[in-house]
Write a protein that holds these residues in place. Structure first.
Motif, mmCIF file in Angstrom:
data_model
loop_
_atom_site.group_PDB
_atom_site.id
_atom_site.type_symbol
_atom_site.label_atom_id
_atom_site.label_comp_id
_atom_site.label_asym_id
_atom_site.label_seq_id
_atom_site.Cartn_x
_atom_site.Cartn_y
_atom_site.Cartn_z
ATOM 1 N N ILE A 11 1.025 -1.067 -0.149
ATOM 2 C CA ILE A 11 0.087 0.094 -0.169
ATOM 3 C C ILE A 11 0.789 1.406 -0.047
ATOM 4 N N LEU A 12 1.982 1.336 0.789
ATOM 5 C CA LEU A 12 2.799 2.597 0.756
ATOM 6 C C LEU A 12 3.315 2.750 -0.508
ATOM 7 N N ILE A 13 3.894 1.851 -1.298
ATOM 8 C CA ILE A 13 4.568 1.920 -2.488
ATOM 9 C C ILE A 13 3.739 1.636 -3.749
ATOM 10 N N VAL A 14 3.047 0.594 -3.878
ATOM 11 C CA VAL A 14 2.317 0.289 -5.036
ATOM 12 C C VAL A 14 1.247 1.115 -5.291
ATOM 13 N N LEU A 15 0.467 1.503 -4.288
ATOM 14 C CA LEU A 15 -0.724 2.222 -4.517
ATOM 15 C C LEU A 15 -0.540 3.623 -4.868
ATOM 16 N N PRO A 16 0.426 4.353 -4.109
ATOM 17 C CA PRO A 16 0.719 5.713 -4.744
ATOM 18 C C PRO A 16 1.233 5.713 -6.191
ATOM 19 N N ALA A 17 2.070 4.723 -6.341
ATOM 20 C CA ALA A 17 2.993 4.419 -7.641
ATOM 21 C C ALA A 17 1.707 4.366 -8.863
ATOM 22 N N VAL A 18 0.989 3.420 -8.454
ATOM 23 C CA VAL A 18 -0.113 3.228 -9.870
ATOM 24 C C VAL A 18 -0.806 4.725 -9.966
ATOM 25 N N PHE A 19 -1.298 5.526 -9.041
ATOM 26 C CA PHE A 19 -1.947 6.456 -9.134
ATOM 27 C C PHE A 19 -1.335 7.704 -9.682
ATOM 28 N N ILE A 20 -0.099 7.825 -9.323
ATOM 29 C CA ILE A 20 0.935 8.801 -9.835
ATOM 30 C C ILE A 20 1.313 8.485 -11.362
ATOM 31 N N PHE A 21 1.526 7.270 -11.518
ATOM 32 C CA PHE A 21 1.872 6.958 -12.936
ATOM 33 C C PHE A 21 0.802 7.276 -13.898
ATOM 34 N N VAL A 22 -0.442 7.123 -13.505
ATOM 35 C CA VAL A 22 -1.754 7.103 -14.429
ATOM 36 C C VAL A 22 -1.801 8.547 -14.573
ATOM 37 N N LEU A 23 -1.913 9.483 -13.422
ATOM 38 C CA LEU A 23 -1.879 10.954 -13.712
ATOM 39 C C LEU A 23 -0.931 11.379 -14.592
ATOM 40 N N TRP A 24 0.180 10.874 -14.633
ATOM 41 C CA TRP A 24 1.231 11.410 -15.387
ATOM 42 C C TRP A 24 1.218 10.922 -17.006
ATOM 43 N N LYS A 25 0.829 9.712 -17.232
ATOM 44 C CA LYS A 25 0.962 9.184 -18.445
ATOM 45 C C LYS A 25 -0.311 9.031 -19.181
ATOM 46 N N ALA A 26 -1.452 9.131 -18.390
ATOM 47 C CA ALA A 26 -2.940 9.052 -19.141
ATOM 48 C C ALA A 26 -3.146 10.074 -20.014
ATOM 49 N N ALA A 27 -3.783 9.577 -21.191
ATOM 50 C CA ALA A 27 -4.388 10.574 -22.177
ATOM 51 C C ALA A 27 -5.669 10.889 -21.994
ATOM 52 N N PHE A 28 -5.752 12.021 -21.236
ATOM 53 C CA PHE A 28 -6.985 12.540 -20.913
ATOM 54 C C PHE A 28 -7.646 13.416 -22.102
ATOM 55 N N LYS A 29 -9.082 13.230 -22.153
ATOM 56 C CA LYS A 29 -9.595 14.059 -23.244
ATOM 57 C C LYS A 29 -10.149 15.245 -23.070
ATOM 58 N N SER A 30 -10.267 15.692 -21.693
ATOM 59 C CA SER A 30 -10.750 16.837 -21.085
ATOM 60 C C SER A 30 -10.138 17.345 -19.971
ATOM 61 N N LYS A 31 -10.377 18.703 -19.744
ATOM 62 C CA LYS A 31 -9.779 19.410 -18.433
ATOM 63 C C LYS A 31 -10.565 18.747 -17.146
ATOM 64 N N ALA A 32 -11.850 18.508 -17.416
ATOM 65 C CA ALA A 32 -12.598 17.814 -16.288
ATOM 66 C C ALA A 32 -11.972 16.668 -15.913
ATOM 67 N N GLU A 33 -11.947 15.818 -16.912
ATOM 68 C CA GLU A 33 -11.465 14.457 -16.652
ATOM 69 C C GLU A 33 -10.068 14.466 -15.852
ATOM 70 N N TRP A 34 -9.027 15.430 -16.510
ATOM 71 C CA TRP A 34 -8.038 15.290 -15.659
ATOM 72 C C TRP A 34 -8.185 16.024 -14.220
#
Length: 299
Positions: A11-34
């Motif tokens: 939880i300390l390492i994997v959980l924040p890493a997953v969400f931080i990675f998604v925020l960094w790399k995801a292809a958002f389609k709108s500001k609201a989604e981001w």
């Protein structure tokens, strides 16, 4: 290594890493989604930053997680700042938005619980910190079970579990060693937190090899003190076998050595357990006007 320890470190390492990675790399389609993803990641990272037991992987590692989150947030904003605020979402996008809204609500509530744990409305007992040689870390402490599992047990409410950190912010040489001397707090001198009288002593129980525990003698070797200016009894537990230097009915002064930290009783590893109890109910304690909670440091 216990399953619960592996899960907690995950939880300390994997959980924040997953969400931080998604925020960094995801292809958002709108500001609201981001924005929804960014806020959700924020509340998750803040929750882990505050409530995680960082002595396992290093106290200072939590600031690295925070820094990576800020970098991901800024970089992801650069990619979406020219996008429209809203678009017409497809079914799969709506599902993702719904999941983020659910997570946002859950972890926002968790953070409210964390904030509530930092204070108490009850009158506190002022004590002198019983350890004097290093940097000490509060592993369990606070006014909510998310920060302090003792809150689920009336007699141990507001109890603290205290560890010692090295210069890297870890509590031991190794993740979960069996050798007691690899834990930095083991054999540290314990000092009386008050002027008072010794009312109970146990000094004959063995120190156990982690993760062994003695559930029949939960406090292990301990000293119980009746301190001046309070009707509560102060318990210092899990002391080293044969290390107690005071006898029952002895008068002690604040700062006087009373024994050493050990690993006796119902304990998963060497640490100091301290709590105040009156009529079977735990009483909040503070040190130098500080109400200590998980991740507090005392130097």
């Amino acid at each position: 290594m216990s399953v619960s320890l592996i899960f907690s470190i995950g939880i300390l390492i994997v959980l924040p890493a997953v969400f931080i990675f998604v925020l960094w790399k995801a292809a958002f389609k709108s500001k609201a989604e981001w924005l929804l993803d960014a806020v959700t990641t924020t509340v998750i990272v803040v929750w882990i930053f505050q409530s995680g037991n960082w002595s396992w992987v290093g106290y200072y590692f939590r600031f690295l997680v925070l820094a990576l989150f800020v970098i991901a947030l800024l970089n992801s904003w650069k990619k979406v700042r020219k996008l429209p605020f809203k678009i017409k979402y497809k079914i799969n996008q709506k599902v993702t938005l719904g999941v983020n809204i659910f997570l946002l609500l859950i972890f926002s509530i968790y953070n409210i619980f964390i904030i509530s744990s930092y204070t108490t409305d009850e009158a506190t007992i002022e004590l002198s910190f019983p350890l004097q040689d290093g940097t000490y870390y509060i592993g369990q402490g606070g006014n909510h079970v998310q920060m302090n599992y003792h809150q689920a047990y009336p007699a141990q409410k507001y109890a603290l579990d205290i560890l010692k950190l090295n210069k890297f912010g870890t509590r031991a040489n190794g993740l979960y060693p069996k050798e007691l001397r690899k834990y930095h707090i083991y054999e540290d001198d314990l000092h009386s937190p008050c002027n008072g009288k010794v009312v109970e002593v146990q000094n004959e129980l063995p120190d156990l090899t982690p993760p062994e525990a003695d559930s029949e003698n939960p406090t292990g070797n301990y000293v119980a003190l009746s301190c001046e200016n309070t009707d509560a009894i102060i318990y210092l537990a899990h002391m080293q076998n044969g290390s107690v230097t005071v006898n029952q009915d002895a008068i002690v002064n604040v700062g006087q050595k009373i024994g050493k930290v050990g690993n006796s009783g119902n304990t998963s590893e060497p640490h100091l357990h301290i709590h105040a109890e009156k009529d079977g109910v735990g009483i909040p304690i503070q040190f130098n006007n500080r109400f200590l909670v998980r991740n507090s440091l005392v130097r």
